[in-house]
Design a protein around this motif. Sequence first.
Motif, PDB file in Angstrom:
ATOM      1  N   TYR A 473       0.837  -1.204   0.000  1.00  0.00           N
ATOM      2  CA  TYR A 473       0.000   0.000   0.000  1.00  0.00           C
ATOM      3  C   TYR A 473       0.871   1.253   0.000  1.00  0.00           C
ATOM      4  O   TYR A 473       0.590   2.218  -0.716  1.00  0.00           O
ATOM      5  CB  TYR A 473      -0.934   0.017   1.208  1.00  0.00           C
ATOM      6  CG  TYR A 473      -1.944   1.141   1.116  1.00  0.00           C
ATOM      7  CD1 TYR A 473      -3.140   0.953   0.440  1.00  0.00           C
ATOM      8  CD2 TYR A 473      -1.676   2.394   1.658  1.00  0.00           C
ATOM      9  CE1 TYR A 473      -4.065   1.991   0.307  1.00  0.00           C
ATOM     10  CE2 TYR A 473      -2.582   3.438   1.530  1.00  0.00           C
ATOM     11  CZ  TYR A 473      -3.766   3.232   0.855  1.00  0.00           C
ATOM     12  OH  TYR A 473      -4.662   4.262   0.710  1.00  0.00           O
ATOM     13  N   TYR A 478      -1.945  -1.095  -5.176  1.00  0.00           N
ATOM     14  CA  TYR A 478      -3.226  -1.387  -4.539  1.00  0.00           C
ATOM     15  C   TYR A 478      -3.782  -2.759  -4.926  1.00  0.00           C
ATOM     16  O   TYR A 478      -4.386  -3.444  -4.089  1.00  0.00           O
ATOM     17  CB  TYR A 478      -4.228  -0.280  -4.868  1.00  0.00           C
ATOM     18  CG  TYR A 478      -3.732   1.086  -4.483  1.00  0.00           C
ATOM     19  CD1 TYR A 478      -3.229   1.327  -3.202  1.00  0.00           C
ATOM     20  CD2 TYR A 478      -3.725   2.144  -5.402  1.00  0.00           C
ATOM     21  CE1 TYR A 478      -2.750   2.578  -2.845  1.00  0.00           C
ATOM     22  CE2 TYR A 478      -3.259   3.398  -5.046  1.00  0.00           C
ATOM     23  CZ  TYR A 478      -2.756   3.605  -3.776  1.00  0.00           C
ATOM     24  OH  TYR A 478      -2.280   4.847  -3.427  1.00  0.00           O
ATOM     25  N   LYS A 510      -9.115   3.377  -3.018  1.00  0.00           N
ATOM     26  CA  LYS A 510      -8.258   3.983  -4.039  1.00  0.00           C
ATOM     27  C   LYS A 510      -8.652   3.523  -5.440  1.00  0.00           C
ATOM     28  O   LYS A 510      -8.528   4.289  -6.417  1.00  0.00           O
ATOM     29  CB  LYS A 510      -6.795   3.617  -3.772  1.00  0.00           C
ATOM     30  CG  LYS A 510      -6.181   4.296  -2.560  1.00  0.00           C
ATOM     31  CD  LYS A 510      -5.963   5.781  -2.806  1.00  0.00           C
ATOM     32  CE  LYS A 510      -5.210   6.431  -1.673  1.00  0.00           C
ATOM     33  NZ  LYS A 510      -4.979   7.885  -1.910  1.00  0.00           N
ATOM     34  N   GLN A 546      -6.630   8.473   4.592  1.00  0.00           N
ATOM     35  CA  GLN A 546      -6.507   8.340   3.141  1.00  0.00           C
ATOM     36  C   GLN A 546      -7.726   8.886   2.400  1.00  0.00           C
ATOM     37  O   GLN A 546      -7.605   9.341   1.262  1.00  0.00           O
ATOM     38  CB  GLN A 546      -6.290   6.867   2.776  1.00  0.00           C
ATOM     39  CG  GLN A 546      -4.914   6.337   3.142  1.00  0.00           C
ATOM     40  CD  GLN A 546      -3.830   6.975   2.292  1.00  0.00           C
ATOM     41  OE1 GLN A 546      -3.662   6.653   1.124  1.00  0.00           O
ATOM     42  NE2 GLN A 546      -3.094   7.916   2.867  1.00  0.00           N
ATOM     43  N   THR A 547      -8.888   8.849   3.045  1.00  0.00           N
ATOM     44  CA  THR A 547     -10.086   9.376   2.386  1.00  0.00           C
ATOM     45  C   THR A 547     -10.215  10.884   2.568  1.00  0.00           C
ATOM     46  O   THR A 547     -11.084  11.511   1.948  1.00  0.00           O
ATOM     47  CB  THR A 547     -11.355   8.698   2.943  1.00  0.00           C
ATOM     48  OG1 THR A 547     -11.496   9.025   4.330  1.00  0.00           O
ATOM     49  CG2 THR A 547     -11.272   7.189   2.765  1.00  0.00           C
TER      50      THR A 547
END
Length: 602
Positions: A473, A478, A510, A546-547
């Motif tokens: 990652y 991914y 992702k 990450q979001t």
Amino acid sequence: MDFKKYFQELKRRKVFKAAVAYVAVAWVLIQVASAVLPAFDAPPFLLKALIILLALGFPVNLVFSWVYDVTPEGLKKTDELPDSTAPSQFKGRRLNRVIIGFLSLAVIILLYNQFGRSQTNNAESASTKATADSTIKSIAVMPFKDNSPAADHEWLASALVDVINNSLKNINGLRVIARPSVAYLESTNSTPVSIAENLELTHYLEGSVIRIGNRIRIIVTLISSDDFSQLWSKNFDEDMASINEIIDEVASSVGRELNYEFNLSEISVPATERTSSTEAWDLYQKAKYEGSKVIGAEPTIVRDYLEQAIKLDSLFFAAYDALGYHISSQYTWDGDLKDDFEKDIEKANSLYEFVIQKEPSYGMPYIHLAINKIWYEQDLEAYALYLKGVELTPAKRGSGNLFLPALGDNPEKHYQWAMAGMRESPYEPSSWTAKGLAEYFTGRHDAAIKTFEEAMNKFTNGVIQGTAVRVFYALGKYQKVINSGESYFTQVPNSRPARILGYLAAAHYKLGNQQVYESLMEELKEQAATSPIGSPAFHLAMVNAQTGDHESTFQWLDKAIEDKEVELFWLKVEPPFQPLYKDPRWEELMEEMGFNDIPKIF
């Protein structure tokens, strides 16, 4: 005899020139032969024979030069030539050419030896250490056979392998293969011969044991892997009270047979692992044997054995350390939370602290205490305890291959340790994960990907994926994250650890797989509501970072800290949290958790 006239005659017949030409040619031939013959694995006597032949040919050349002359018409006796042509100028010119040509070659070779070869040696010196590794003697202790009448002492055979292996590790310069790699190859039905070939051993030990009451008979044999001949063998027929002395003698005899220098005190069984009670020793070894059968939480019989051993010998410090480790092992990355979690960790730490107080030179309790404090208490300053343990017991780095990249400030030191671990145990999963992590943190990204892919093909019990998904990652691979996570669920169908779920959720996000992402996040939230084991809140925070949902990220981090989740020590170096670095709350969190106060030793 008129020497002046004789000298003039030698000169007239070009004998001196012939001698110089012969020496020049011979010297060049010897230099060429000394360089070429080894390339063809020619035996050494060929070069010696050439030198002898050339030496014997020298007087023959002188006589030949005196008697014969080379003319345009061919070879003729000097005495038969008319005075006007004897000896010929043709011979002189040819000798001049030979002398000049071969002297030129000699000068070139001399210059190469002086400058070219020295530069080559300098260039090769950088790889001297790596080359030397291939010449280091290496050994493994093969599984001992239990030949006891009832075949009920497999634990004892296993114990002897462990203790002898540990003693041999203390011989400086000897490469000792860790037992897990030997066990892995044995599980594939490999013979000792094929194991020796796979591990590139120069030697190995074989043995057997018979136990009847308190009498023990041990047969140990040292074998050369070159021709599989026996180099040393001995039968021990002793009382069990002499077990440590037997092991000391085996280790010292092997060291002497392999021509190593050492002090007996360096390779003797440590005082912390000795006991005056044979029964306590038996219980301790039985506990280690039962614990070695599983990954993660050990069976309760291990605790029973160790507590009985301590009752028999209250100063058996290795048993205290093993009991602390057993209690701690009940709470692993992916286990189930028990009601007495904090009480048990406190009990384990008190055992370690007791041993450190009584025997401060014993390194293992420092390492184990550091693991518990960092994992379960988020006491990052305990990293100093870990470093102290490594200093006292260099061969026992424990979880340092995790702590060093996460908390240390020297990635190259981590890489060196990881590569040393691969040399010592190339068929152990933890060696591969440590190597892959070290390659990632030192910028060897392609190598890291290759390492994890090879490891997942080699080990199919789900032990690699937890670290592989983290590295894949971080490198933006991914689909590799998804493939690795799904392969874990195939290999370990009844386990869904938060670490795997978290990276799977982030990878699906992702790649735009919204439905799968949301389903995985719900599963993580359910885990976070019931148990901190596996660090679900930590991974929920990671995914939210990450979001782009920073508020949720800090909320989940607060819960992870409140629940004392074990993976929090990764927080500062975990790439998915990089979007938070510009948020002022991030630096406050680093200060609050103590990341800025970690000892920087290396």
